[in-house]
Design a protein around this motif. Structure first.
Motif, short mmCIF file in Angstrom:
data_model
loop_
_atom_site.label_atom_id
_atom_site.label_comp_id
_atom_site.label_asym_id
_atom_site.label_seq_id
_atom_site.Cartn_x
_atom_site.Cartn_y
_atom_site.Cartn_z
N GLY A 170 0.79 -1.22 0.00
CA GLY A 170 0.00 0.00 0.00
C GLY A 170 0.82 1.26 0.00
N ARG A 171 2.11 1.16 0.31
CA ARG A 171 2.97 2.35 0.29
C ARG A 171 3.12 2.88 -1.14
N ARG A 172 3.04 1.99 -2.11
CA ARG A 172 3.31 2.37 -3.49
C ARG A 172 2.06 2.51 -4.34
N ARG A 173 0.90 2.29 -3.76
CA ARG A 173 -0.33 2.31 -4.55
C ARG A 173 -1.35 3.25 -3.93
N PRO A 174 -2.13 3.94 -4.76
CA PRO A 174 -3.20 4.78 -4.21
C PRO A 174 -4.18 3.93 -3.40
N ASP A 175 -4.66 4.47 -2.31
CA ASP A 175 -5.55 3.71 -1.43
C ASP A 175 -6.33 4.69 -0.56
N VAL A 176 -7.45 4.23 -0.04
CA VAL A 176 -8.12 4.95 1.04
C VAL A 176 -7.85 4.17 2.31
N LEU A 177 -7.82 4.85 3.43
CA LEU A 177 -7.63 4.21 4.72
C LEU A 177 -8.96 4.09 5.44
N GLY A 178 -9.03 3.13 6.34
CA GLY A 178 -10.26 2.92 7.08
C GLY A 178 -10.03 2.78 8.57
N ILE A 179 -11.04 3.16 9.34
CA ILE A 179 -11.04 2.94 10.79
C ILE A 179 -12.35 2.25 11.15
N ALA A 180 -12.24 1.11 11.80
CA ALA A 180 -13.41 0.40 12.32
C ALA A 180 -13.39 0.55 13.84
N ALA A 218 -5.39 11.29 -2.91
CA ALA A 218 -5.07 12.35 -1.95
C ALA A 218 -4.77 11.85 -0.55
N THR A 219 -5.14 10.62 -0.23
CA THR A 219 -4.94 10.08 1.12
C THR A 219 -3.47 9.90 1.43
N ASP A 220 -3.07 10.32 2.62
CA ASP A 220 -1.70 10.08 3.09
C ASP A 220 -1.66 8.66 3.68
N THR A 221 -1.22 7.71 2.86
CA THR A 221 -1.22 6.32 3.30
C THR A 221 -0.08 6.02 4.27
N ASN A 244 -5.16 12.13 8.25
CA ASN A 244 -6.32 12.06 7.37
C ASN A 244 -7.59 12.20 8.19
N ARG A 245 -8.64 12.65 7.57
CA ARG A 245 -9.96 12.64 8.19
C ARG A 245 -10.74 11.42 7.69
N TYR A 246 -11.56 10.88 8.56
CA TYR A 246 -12.31 9.65 8.26
C TYR A 246 -13.81 9.93 8.37
N TYR A 247 -14.54 9.51 7.36
CA TYR A 247 -15.96 9.84 7.28
C TYR A 247 -16.85 8.61 7.31
N VAL A 277 -11.74 12.96 13.31
CA VAL A 277 -10.72 13.94 12.95
C VAL A 277 -9.53 13.78 13.91
N PRO A 278 -8.36 13.29 13.43
CA PRO A 278 -7.20 13.18 14.31
C PRO A 278 -6.78 14.55 14.86
N ALA A 279 -6.32 14.56 16.11
CA ALA A 279 -5.90 15.81 16.73
C ALA A 279 -4.65 16.37 16.07
N LYS A 280 -3.71 15.50 15.68
CA LYS A 280 -2.47 15.94 15.05
C LYS A 280 -1.81 14.74 14.36
N PRO A 281 -0.93 15.00 13.36
CA PRO A 281 -0.22 13.89 12.71
C PRO A 281 0.65 13.13 13.71
N ALA A 282 0.98 11.90 13.36
CA ALA A 282 1.82 11.06 14.21
C ALA A 282 3.28 11.51 14.13
N PRO A 283 4.08 11.18 15.14
CA PRO A 283 5.52 11.48 15.07
C PRO A 283 6.18 10.75 13.91
N ALA A 284 7.36 11.21 13.53
CA ALA A 284 8.10 10.57 12.44
C ALA A 284 8.46 9.13 12.81
N GLY A 285 8.45 8.26 11.81
CA GLY A 285 8.79 6.86 12.02
C GLY A 285 9.04 6.17 10.70
N THR A 286 9.37 4.89 10.75
CA THR A 286 9.72 4.17 9.53
C THR A 286 8.51 3.83 8.67
#
Length: 250
Positions: A76-86, A123-126, A132-135, A154-163
């Motif tokens: 998924g790092r190399r392909r367009p995708d939408v993210l989901g939260i359940a 447009a999603t930041d995978t 990202n915002r989730y609807y 709506v996330p409060a802020k982006p996550a810290p840097a990581g791999t």
């Protein structure tokens, strides 16, 4: 049951064999093939008197699965995708991945409309779940005393840097910074503004396989009654997809 839901159920049943076959060929579910699962705390933040009873019911604990909708990681790092939260909001304090009486499952994606899915995938930041915002606007709910409502996270802020996105999320949770604001829109009321409902804070990652939890978007234990054609289609398609994936693991 309104005619739209009858049509939705019929469409779901007609598409279920395709979902079963596609999952069997893929050897995994066709949607959300992999993800991470967290335990979360849910805090009541509602200010609108009409929403306070719902927010009070939602407060407590929850299980949260965050995943790519189409591709497993790292593909998924190399392909367009939408993210989901359940989000499984618990009506009890039992420590189990199983759906229990009193639980309600709420499913969100980064697309705000069915027609915008293709654009959203670009447009999603995978690489960061918290950027990202989730609807839940693809499927409306009926809420007693309020009418038709929609939800978003709506996330409060982006996550810290990581791999990668999983490590970044784990770092945010360890620092107490993995928070998402659950907001509600009620078009049947005076305006279309998004109103605060609850804060979902991810606490700890659970060592569970992605398929250890089967989410059920038709549930309504918290008073949110899912309605509409798409909602009526989902149960049969999701069940068939899970069955097709399980068949390849026998």
């Amino acid at each position: 049951m309104i005619i739209q839901e009858y049509i939705g159920r019929a469409l779901g049943l007609s598409l279920a064999p395709i979902a079963f076959l596609a999952s069997a060929i893929r050897r995994d579910t066709i949607f959300h093939p992999d993800g991470v699962i967290y335990r979360a705390d849910v805090r009541n933040t509602a200010k609108d008197p009409l929403l306070k009873p719902l927010a009070h019911r939602l407060a407590g604990t929850a299980l949260v699965r965050l995943s790519g909708a189409l591709w497993s990681w790292p593909a998924g790092r190399r392909r367009p995708d939408v993210l989901g939260i359940a989000l499984r909001v618990r009506g009890n304090k039992e420590d189990t991945p199983r759906l229990l009486p009193g639980d309600q499952d709420l499913l969100f994606v980064t697309a705000s409309s069915m027609f915008g899915v293709a654009v959203t995938a670009l447009a999603t930041d995978t690489g960061d779940y918290l950027d990202n915002r989730y609807y839940h606007t693809l499927v409306p709910y009926q809420l007693a005393g309020v009418g038709r409502v929609y939800l978003r996270l709506v996330p409060a802020k982006p996550a810290p840097a990581g791999t990668d996105r999983n490590q970044r999320l784990a770092l945010a949770a360890a620092q107490g910074k993995a928070e998402l604001e659950l907001e509600l829109q009620a078009p049947d009321l005076s305006d279309d503004s998004w109103r605060p409902l609850a804060t979902v804070e991810l606490r700890e990652q659970l060592e569970l396989e992605n398929d250890a939890i089967a989410f059920h978007p038709e549930t309504s234990a918290m008073g949110l009654m899912p309605v509409g054609l798409l909602q009526a289609m989902r149960p049969a398609i999701y069940a068939a997809s899970r069955a097709g994936a399980r068949l390849t693991r026998l």
